[in-house]
Scaffold this active site. Structure first.
Site, PDB file in Angstrom:
ATOM      1  N   ASP A 271       0.897  -1.079  -0.185  1.00  0.00           N
ATOM      2  CA  ASP A 271       0.010  -0.040  -0.097  1.00  0.00           C
ATOM      3  C   ASP A 271       0.905   1.142   0.082  1.00  0.00           C
ATOM      4  O   ASP A 271       2.220   1.127   0.150  1.00  0.00           O
ATOM      5  CB  ASP A 271      -0.821  -0.008   1.010  1.00  0.00           C
ATOM      6  CG  ASP A 271      -2.149   0.840   1.013  1.00  0.00           C
ATOM      7  OD1 ASP A 271      -2.144   1.622   0.007  1.00  0.00           O
ATOM      8  OD2 ASP A 271      -3.069   0.808   1.726  1.00  0.00           O
TER       9      ASP A 271
HETATM   10  C1  BGC Z   1      -5.130   3.252   0.182  1.00  0.00           C
HETATM   11  C2  BGC Z   1      -5.401   2.258  -0.566  1.00  0.00           C
HETATM   12  C3  BGC Z   1      -5.383   2.623  -2.054  1.00  0.00           C
HETATM   13  C4  BGC Z   1      -4.048   3.553  -2.154  1.00  0.00           C
HETATM   14  C5  BGC Z   1      -3.670   4.052  -3.542  1.00  0.00           C
HETATM   15  C6  BGC Z   1      -3.940   4.104   0.105  1.00  0.00           C
HETATM   16  O1  BGC Z   1      -3.994   5.064   0.922  1.00  0.00           O
HETATM   17  O2  BGC Z   1      -4.857   2.552   1.694  1.00  0.00           O
HETATM   18  O3  BGC Z   1      -6.599   1.514  -0.339  1.00  0.00           O
HETATM   19  O4  BGC Z   1      -5.463   1.698  -3.001  1.00  0.00           O
HETATM   20  O5  BGC Z   1      -3.688   4.461  -1.226  1.00  0.00           O
HETATM   21  O6  BGC Z   1      -4.616   5.227  -3.914  1.00  0.00           O
END
Ligand code: BGC
Length: 736
Positions: A271
């Site tokens: 993530d």
């Molecule tokens: C989130 C994810 C997301 C990623 C990309 C993160 O802050 O936890 O779920 O896919 O950002 O935007």
């Protein structure tokens, strides 16, 4: 230099040959090029020359957040035609409940208990997103959420592992065109957040989870395992640590479980900066340490932080990381790029303009919103309303085009939102109504227009009060500790009720709110998890009875925030709550009283939730009877459980029939009941149908103390009904 033609060939022959060609390609890549494949960068504007040059050098494998076809094609050209390897970029974007046309938030979609609908919403999202060059979404979120304080409860399918797993698999099939990843309208899905993120302590986002091994396996990992079976292309490691181990550095989770045990052969992405955040977690001293821990754990691609990019070369030189580990990661990434047909079709087709908000997508969004609404209360059959009644439309959510869309609406355009007030200007303009917002937005505390709202209600036959949460109040990093209707909305409901007219409460929110205190002032309650682009029309379709509510709760509604966590499928305790619990008011006043018995409940909020999991009313009523099941599970390991379902109401309707099972005696404490099947059954008024569920021996399996998954012989109780308090009950056993 490896030619593009060779790569294209590599991806069009059978799997074994593809693997061989990927290996050949890897053999010809430099270390920098390999590590480049493992790096995802975030860009939102047209790329500058510097970025293009980095792409030409083969140092970027993926780009997140570009949704401009021209920018995507510029970058892709640099990768495919101007880099040494010609490996295309995979473009990712969070397409969570739609791209432009927004369906209800995932929690709302879950209330439909309709895998086909979830599949179709994902398909719609894929088609729209793909048309601007998005090839990969970071959805579905498969985190089990049992704490409504957590803002991201909005983004998942609720509290139950079976429901989340079923709907998650349907969503993956939808995004990935039913296993045809190379289809021109498919995008790769991502099962996230692996794992335990939904159990963030106290519902505070990004916090530690403390999930013990059996719960981890039997509940939290279950939907992910099913996602792998459904062919999900990618998996995202979560931000949180579980019992001290951050997911992006959790070798047991990623390498042992996901890869070795489940045989996942797509790729794993971290993530957003979750790898680098291991420094803040205090398990890595610097970015080099981060790279070492994550590569060992089995993370293939790093989202936006540069630990791999900067440190892997040195770690390899020092012999701390074998180059084979890099090859494996790159192989996983290239395998998905191949399967997606990215080599053959790397570019966005700009000759046909993208089609958004089409008749078809709006129709689907409207149906999804209608199926996702849950009727929680309907006293004296107040609903459906007659289209000749005069209605007072009141409240801050009656015309909130942005807020109605809910969390994750990066690309959705609020000017296309059909709010309830918008619907009254269009298809429902024949409705005699007056509109008084009373509050500008959900947090607005200005009560100066309440009297006007009360007068509007007094002059109408019925008041419909639209309350809830602005979109910003749920979603990532938007947790709350108080779940009452925010601001002065409860006071508004009371003020409207004081006009003496029937009140319909329509809630639009990102989570289950604690609405017990509002119920006495509402004759009917229609609950909508943010319903998306067509929410306004769908709500009136339901209120006027053109559609019959069929949504069921995918999460338990608590009375008080202090009851959290409260979920239907908890383990039994040695001292379960009695059928009748003492309330605070019932505690005798006489002196010397020292005990109220020794069972488990709250003195102030009792034992029960406000509304149980699976609950939801209809304008029809349904009766379950005649449960038939064998006494024993036969040697083939499957039983059929049958029941009779009757629509005892006077309108046609759909009931979500649910099957729950309890393993009565097992080697470890098992849940008091678990959902094991559900189906939507449409019945004409007065119609009777026989429904049946198949239950297999493997459906009853669980991990035991030795972490071995098995089904233990013994007695099982079965319930069939319309919610998790289903009363129709039977038993069967599995012989030794
Ligand atoms: C989130 C994810 C997301 C990623 C990309 C993160 O802050 O936890 O779920 O896919 O950002 O935007």
């Amino acid at each position: 230099m490896v030619s593009l033609v060779a790569l294209v060939a590599a991806c069009t022959v059978q799997i074994d040959e593809t693997e061989q060609k990927i290996n050949d390609l890897i053999a010809r890549m430099t270390l920098e090029e390999k590590i480049g494949q493992m790096f995802q960068v975030s860009l939102d504007n047209a790329p500058n020359e510097q970025i293009l040059q980095v792409v030409r050098e083969g140092k970027i494998g993926s780009v997140i957040n570009v949704v401009n076809p021209e920018a995507a094609n510029m970058l892709q050209k640099a990768a495919v035609e101007e880099s040494r390897t010609g490996i295309p970029i995979i473009f990712g974007r969070d397409v969570i409940h739609g791209f432009k046309t927004l369906a209800p938030i995932p929690l709302g979609q879950a209330a439909s208990f309709d895998p086909q609908l979830i599949h179709d919403c994902a398909r719609m999202s894929a088609v729209e997103a793909r048309s601007v060059g998005v090839r990969w979404t970071f959805a579905p979120m498969l985190d089990i959420a049992r704490d409504a304080r957590w803002g991201r409860i909005a983004e998942g399918f609720g509290e139950d592992p079976y429901l989340v797993a079923q709907l998650g698999a349907a969503s993956i099939q939808g995004f990935q065109s039913d296993g045809r990843l190379s289809d021109e309208q498919a995008i790769a899905a991502c099962a996230k957040h692996f794992a335990g993120y939904g159990a963030a302590e106290g519902g505070r986002d990004y916090n530690s989870a403390n999930i013990p091994p059996l719960l981890w396996r039997n509940v939290y990992l279950k939907p992910f395992e099913q996602a792998v079976d459904a062919g999900v292309a990618t998996v995202m490691t979560s931000f949180n640590d579980n019992d001290g181990i951050p997911s992006s550095g959790n070798e047991d989770l990623v390498k042992n479980t996901l890869r070795d045990e489940w045989h996942f052969n797509g790729f794993v992405v971290s993530d957003w900066t979750s790898m680098a955040e291991m420094i803040a977690h205090g398990v890595a001293k610097d970015m080099k340490d981060v790279a070492l821990i994550s590569i060992k754990a089995g993370v293939d691609m790093e989202m936006v932080s540069p630990a791999y990019l900067i440190n892997l070369p040195e770690l390899i030189k020092e012999g701390k990381v074998p180059e084979k580990a890099i090859d494996n990661a790159v192989r996983n990434i290239l395998r998905i790029k191949c399967r997606m047909g990215l080599f053959e079709k790397p570019y966005v087709n700009t000759s046909t303009p993208p089609a958004f908000y089409t008749e078809e997508s709006l129709k689907l969004a409207r149906r999804a919103a209608a199926e996702s609404a849950i009727l929680l209360k309907n006293e004296n059959h107040l609903l459906p309303l007659s289209e000749t009644q005069k209605i007072a439309v009141i409240g801050p959510m009656a015309d909130a085009p942005h807020d109605q869309l809910g969390t994750w609406c990066f690309d959705g355009d609020k000017t296309h939102t059909l709010t309830p007030v918008g619907a009254l200007k269009g298809e429902y303009r024949h409705i005699n109504h007056v509109y008084e917002p009373a509050l500008a937005y959900s947090r607005d505390k200005n009560t100066s227009r309440f009297d006007k709202a009360r007068r509007a209600a007094a002059a109408a036959d019925v008041a419909v009060v639209f309350v809830g949460e602005e979109a910003i109040l749920s979603g990532e990093a938007h947790s709350l500790s108080n779940l009452n209707l925010i601001g002065v909305q409860s006071e508004l409901i009371k003020a409207v009720k004081s006009a003496g007219k029937p009140v319909v409460l329509v809630v639009m929110a990102g989570r289950p709110l604690t609405i017990e205190r509002d119920l006495p002032y509402a004759d009917a309650v229609l609950y909508n998890f943010h319903p998306g682009t067509m929410g306004g029309a769908a709500i009136f379709d339901l209120l006027f009875g053109r559609e019959n509510p069929s949504g069921k709760l995918p999460v338990t509604f608590v009375r008080e925030v202090g009851q959290i966590p409260l979920y239907y499928n908890h383990n039994n305790t040695g001292r379960p709550a009695p059928d009748k619990v003492t309330t605070l008011d019932e505690i005798p006043l006489e002196a010397g009283q020292t005990s109220l018995g020794n069972t488990s409940f709250y003195l102030d909020s009792g034992r029960d939730p406000l509304f149980p999991f699976g609950y939801g009313l209809s304008y029809s009523s349904f009766e379950y009877s005649n449960l038939i099941l064998p006494d024993q599970m036969p040697a083939n390991g499957t039983i059929t459980i049958k029941a009779t379902l009757k629509n005892t109401g006077n309108v046609a309707g759909t009931e979500v029939a649910q099957l729950y099972v309890r393993d009565m005696v097992a080697s470890v404490a098992r849940p008091v009941k678990e959902l094991k099947g559900f189906q939507r059954v449409w019945l004409k008024a007065g119609e009777t149908k026989e429904i049946s569920f198949e239950l297999g021996i493997s459906d009853l399996a669980f991990f035991d103390q030795d972490m071995i998954r098995k089904t233990e012989p013994g007695d099982f109780t079965v319930w069939v009904g319309g919610d998790s308090n289903a009363q129709l009950k039977g038993v069967f056993s599995i012989p030794e």
